[in-house]
Motif scaffolding. Structure first.
Motif, short mmCIF file in Angstrom:
data_model
loop_
_atom_site.label_atom_id
_atom_site.label_comp_id
_atom_site.label_asym_id
_atom_site.label_seq_id
_atom_site.Cartn_x
_atom_site.Cartn_y
_atom_site.Cartn_z
N ARG A 538 0.84 -1.18 0.00
CA ARG A 538 0.00 0.00 0.00
C ARG A 538 0.90 1.26 0.00
NH1 ARG A 538 -3.12 -3.28 3.66
NH2 ARG A 538 -5.22 -3.63 2.87
N LYS A 539 0.44 2.22 -0.82
CA LYS A 539 1.16 3.53 -0.85
C LYS A 539 0.09 4.58 -1.11
CE LYS A 539 4.91 3.87 -3.27
NZ LYS A 539 5.83 4.07 -4.44
N LYS A 540 0.21 5.67 -0.42
CA LYS A 540 -0.79 6.71 -0.51
C LYS A 540 -0.83 7.28 -1.91
CE LYS A 540 -2.46 10.83 1.83
NZ LYS A 540 -2.18 11.83 2.90
N GLY A 541 -1.99 7.33 -2.49
CA GLY A 541 -2.20 7.86 -3.84
C GLY A 541 -2.01 6.81 -4.90
N TYR A 542 -1.69 5.61 -4.45
CA TYR A 542 -1.47 4.53 -5.41
C TYR A 542 -2.41 3.34 -5.10
CZ TYR A 542 2.73 6.98 -6.89
OH TYR A 542 3.59 7.92 -7.37
N GLN A 543 -2.64 2.61 -6.18
CA GLN A 543 -3.48 1.43 -5.99
C GLN A 543 -2.73 0.37 -5.20
OE1 GLN A 543 -4.81 0.01 -9.79
NE2 GLN A 543 -5.89 1.95 -10.31
N ASP A 544 -3.52 -0.37 -4.33
CA ASP A 544 -2.91 -1.43 -3.52
C ASP A 544 -2.47 -2.57 -4.43
OD1 ASP A 544 -3.52 -0.01 -1.29
OD2 ASP A 544 -5.26 -1.24 -0.69
N VAL A 545 -1.40 -3.21 -4.00
CA VAL A 545 -0.90 -4.40 -4.70
C VAL A 545 -1.22 -5.61 -3.80
CG1 VAL A 545 1.10 -5.59 -5.61
CG2 VAL A 545 0.92 -3.11 -5.84
N ARG A 546 -1.84 -6.65 -4.38
CA ARG A 546 -2.25 -7.82 -3.56
C ARG A 546 -2.12 -9.06 -4.44
NH1 ARG A 546 -5.73 -8.68 0.90
NH2 ARG A 546 -6.72 -10.73 0.88
N PHE A 547 -1.37 -10.05 -3.94
CA PHE A 547 -1.26 -11.32 -4.67
C PHE A 547 -0.94 -12.41 -3.64
CE2 PHE A 547 2.79 -9.09 -4.86
CZ PHE A 547 3.69 -10.02 -4.40
N GLY A 548 -1.30 -13.62 -4.01
CA GLY A 548 -1.10 -14.76 -3.11
C GLY A 548 0.07 -15.62 -3.56
N ILE A 549 0.68 -16.29 -2.57
CA ILE A 549 1.78 -17.19 -2.85
C ILE A 549 1.60 -18.46 -2.00
CG2 ILE A 549 3.36 -15.32 -3.43
CD1 ILE A 549 4.61 -15.66 -0.65
N ILE A 560 10.42 -12.00 -4.07
CA ILE A 560 9.10 -11.48 -4.42
C ILE A 560 9.16 -9.95 -4.37
CG2 ILE A 560 6.67 -11.39 -3.74
CD1 ILE A 560 7.06 -14.13 -2.45
N THR A 561 8.78 -9.31 -5.47
CA THR A 561 8.81 -7.84 -5.55
C THR A 561 7.43 -7.32 -5.26
OG1 THR A 561 10.56 -7.89 -7.20
CG2 THR A 561 9.23 -5.87 -7.04
N VAL A 562 7.39 -6.37 -4.29
CA VAL A 562 6.11 -5.77 -3.92
C VAL A 562 6.28 -4.24 -3.97
CG1 VAL A 562 4.31 -5.60 -2.19
CG2 VAL A 562 5.67 -7.70 -2.37
N SER A 563 5.60 -3.60 -4.93
CA SER A 563 5.75 -2.15 -5.08
C SER A 563 4.46 -1.58 -5.63
CB SER A 563 6.91 -1.82 -6.02
OG SER A 563 7.02 -0.43 -6.21
N ALA A 564 3.89 -0.60 -4.93
CA ALA A 564 2.66 0.05 -5.40
C ALA A 564 3.06 1.24 -6.26
CB ALA A 564 1.81 0.50 -4.22
N ASN A 565 2.97 1.16 -7.54
CA ASN A 565 3.45 2.21 -8.43
C ASN A 565 2.38 2.61 -9.45
OD1 ASN A 565 3.44 -0.06 -10.01
ND2 ASN A 565 5.66 -0.31 -10.05
N VAL A 566 1.18 2.22 -9.23
CA VAL A 566 0.08 2.63 -10.13
C VAL A 566 -0.79 3.61 -9.35
CG1 VAL A 566 -1.89 1.95 -11.49
CG2 VAL A 566 0.11 0.44 -11.35
N LYS A 567 -0.83 4.84 -9.85
CA LYS A 567 -1.58 5.88 -9.14
C LYS A 567 -3.09 5.65 -9.29
CE LYS A 567 1.76 9.66 -9.38
NZ LYS A 567 2.00 11.07 -9.77
#
Length: 570
Positions: A538-549, A560-567
């Motif tokens: 989660r990042k403010k102003g960006y869409q949450d990233v969520r995936f299962g493993i 595993i790369t986790v980065s919220a970079n879509v506004k």
């Protein structure tokens, strides 16, 4: 037999009919003396008024017959003593009444057509009139004597009439019997001829009125015919006995000949007719009986019974066949009873109580009235009951030692049904029930753990497996499949290192068996227990990233790369 012709078939003799009533003829002649007699009687009656009551009973007394001497003495005494005179009147009247009754009975007797008897009755009537005259003239002693004489004549007359009837009856019967015995007169010809001679004499006496002699001759004639009849019966008995012996010897032809002789003399002899039919099959019956006896002597009882039954079927009247059937059946029953009873006794000694009961019951079916066998069955059943209890308890304990809880519980249930208050059975039922429930729980949890492991819910499967192990009885070893599951879950209980890469500004959290709070980092390494996880960024102003493993023990995990970079668009 012409001399024995029935007199009823002969031309009857004609007799002059005498119309005679002596009492009517003497009525007018004796009227005055009668009046005097009645007056004299009245005077005498007045003299003995004082003893009237006693004399009343004397009128009903019938005195015995008096001898002439007694009568004369009574007359002399009567002249001297008026009371004795009155007694003579009473006695005379009593005898007169008795004679009147007897004479009336004699008049009713059948004498029609017989002049001799008619003359005797006429003579009796005359004598009776003389007695009545003496009575009317108050000559009581002579009247009594005359009445006694009439009484004797009536008795003789009655006897003659009875003898006539008896003689006539015997004569008529003789004619019938002689005709029936004509066929067998050769067996005793002398008696047969003598009978006819006596009957001929009797017929002559009948015709002449000598009925007593006629009766005597007819009785003798009947005895002579009895001798012929006896000769006939002896002939029949002798030939029948000989025929029966031939039947017993199996000689059909000889037996037939003997009974044929009997039937020639007595065609309606039912016994001879029956035995004649038996004679025709006597040889077959004899052969069957001989075979039966041989089989019986050699203890082949079933075979002997068949032969006896065969003989009885051929000749139902064979006493040997019937008795043979009964005897052999009894021997078979006694043999089978002895065998069953002995087997039961042996079974008791060997504690095979069910076998003993079965054999006792077989023995009781043979002799149902044997109360001792019923008692033996009851004892065997009681011993069997106790033995079954001990045997089941022992077997149940053995099943428990072998951890065969199901079989042990079944036996305990049977024992509770047999003895509801048996403590060993109730305790064993509770004990085996607990063990069976524990095993059932263990097996159920193992299956649940296996299912959870298949769904990759490894940590839940581990907890379930551990719970199953706590429920498992100590003696119970893991199956091969259970061992594989244990090893697999043991592997899944070890954490797996996972490298997470982010941009330093994204809050990264981990949701799953191993939870991690949100944090920012560029690169970090976390130890995660195997299982399903969700990685959230989660990042403010960006869409949450969520995936299962899916983390699996014993397998390396790529970074595993986790980065919220879509506004966000809003």
């Amino acid at each position: 037999m012409a001399d024995l012709q029935d007199p009823s078939q002969q031309t009857p003799k004609k007799h002059k009919v005498i119309h005679w009533n002596p009492e009517e003829d003497d009525l007018g002649a004796n009227s005055k003396p009668a009046v005097k007699a009645y007056l004299g009687g009245a005077i005498v009656t007045l003299l003995v008024v004082g003893i009237g009551i006693v004399s009343y009973f004397l009128f009903f007394y019938t005195p015995p017959t008096a001898s002439p001497e007694e009568i004369a003495a009574a007359g002399a005494a009567a002249e001297a003593d008026p009371r004795r005179a009155f007694e003579s009147v009473s006695r005379a009247q009593g005898i007169k009444d008795s004679v009147d009754r007897q004479l009336e009975a004699a008049r009713q007797m059948p004498i029609t057509g017989n002049e001799v008897l008619r003359q005797k009755l006429i003579n009796i009537e005359k004598e009776k009139i003389e007695a009545d005259d003496l009575m009317a003239k108050n000559r009581f002693a002579r009247a009594i004597a005359q009445y006694n004489s009439v009484d004797a004549l009536i008795e003789d007359f009655t006897t003659e009439v009875e003898n006539k009837q008896k003689a006539r009856g015997l004569y008529d019967g003789f004619l019938v019997r002689s005709g029936e015995l004509e066929i067998v007169k050769h067996l005793d010809e002398d008696s047969f001829e003598a009978a006819f001679g006596l009957a001929s004499e009797a017929k002559k006496f009948l015709d002449s009125g000598s009925f007593t002699l006629a009766l005597q001759r007819m009785e003798e004639a009947s005895k002579s015919l009895d001798a012929v009849q006896q000769a006939k019966q002896e002939f029949i008995r002798s030939n029948a006995a000989q025929g029966n012996r031939f039947i017993a010897q199996g000689k059909s032809e000889e037996a037939i000949a003997s009974f044929t002789k009997v039937l020639e003399l007595d065609p309606t002899n039912e016994e001879a007719l029956k035995q004649l039919e038996r004679s025709r099959v006597a040889d077959k019956v004899y052969a069957a009986l001989e075979s039966a006896k041989a089989s019986e002597d050699s203890d082949q009882l079933e075979t002997a019974l068949q032969y006896y039954q065969q003989a009885a079927k051929i000749d139902s009247g064979s006493a040997k066949a019937q008795s043979g059937v009964s005897r052999v059946k009894r021997k078979i029953a006694e043999r089978d009873f002895t065998a069953a009873y002995s087997a039961a006794q042996i079974a008791i000694s060997e504690s095979r109580f069910q076998d003993a009961i079965v054999n006792y019951q077989a023995a009781l079916e043979i002799f149902p009235d044997r109360s001792d066998i019923e008692a033996a069955i009851e004892r065997a059943a009681a011993e069997k009951h106790q033995n079954d209890i001990v045997t089941r308890i022992t077997q149940a304990y053995e099943f428990e030692r072998e951890f065969d809880w199901e079989s042990a519980r079944n036996l305990y249930q049977e024992l509770v049904q047999m003895e509801p208050d048996l403590k060993e059975a109730k305790d064993g039922l509770l004990r085996t029930g607990r063990m069976i429930r524990s095993i059932l729980r263990y097996e159920t949890l193992i299956e649940v753990a296996k299912s959870e492991a298949q769904r990759t819910e490894f940590q839940l499967a581990i907890r379930t497996f551990d719970e199953a192990m706590r429920s498992k009885p100590e003696y119970l070893a893991l199956t091969e499949e259970g061992e594989r599951l244990r090893k697999f879950l043991q592997l899944q209980s070890q954490p797996v290192s996972v490298t997470l890469i982010s941009d330093g500004s994204t809050w990264v959290s981990v949701q799953g068996p191993s939870m991690r709070k949100p944090e920012k980092f560029d690169t970090t390494t976390v130890d995660l227990l195997p299982g399903k996880y969700f990685i959230i960024g989660r990042k403010k102003g960006y869409q949450d990233v969520r995936f299962g493993i899916q983390i699996r023990g014993g397998m390396s995990q790529d970074p595993i790369t986790v980065s919220a970079n879509v506004k966000n668009d809003y």
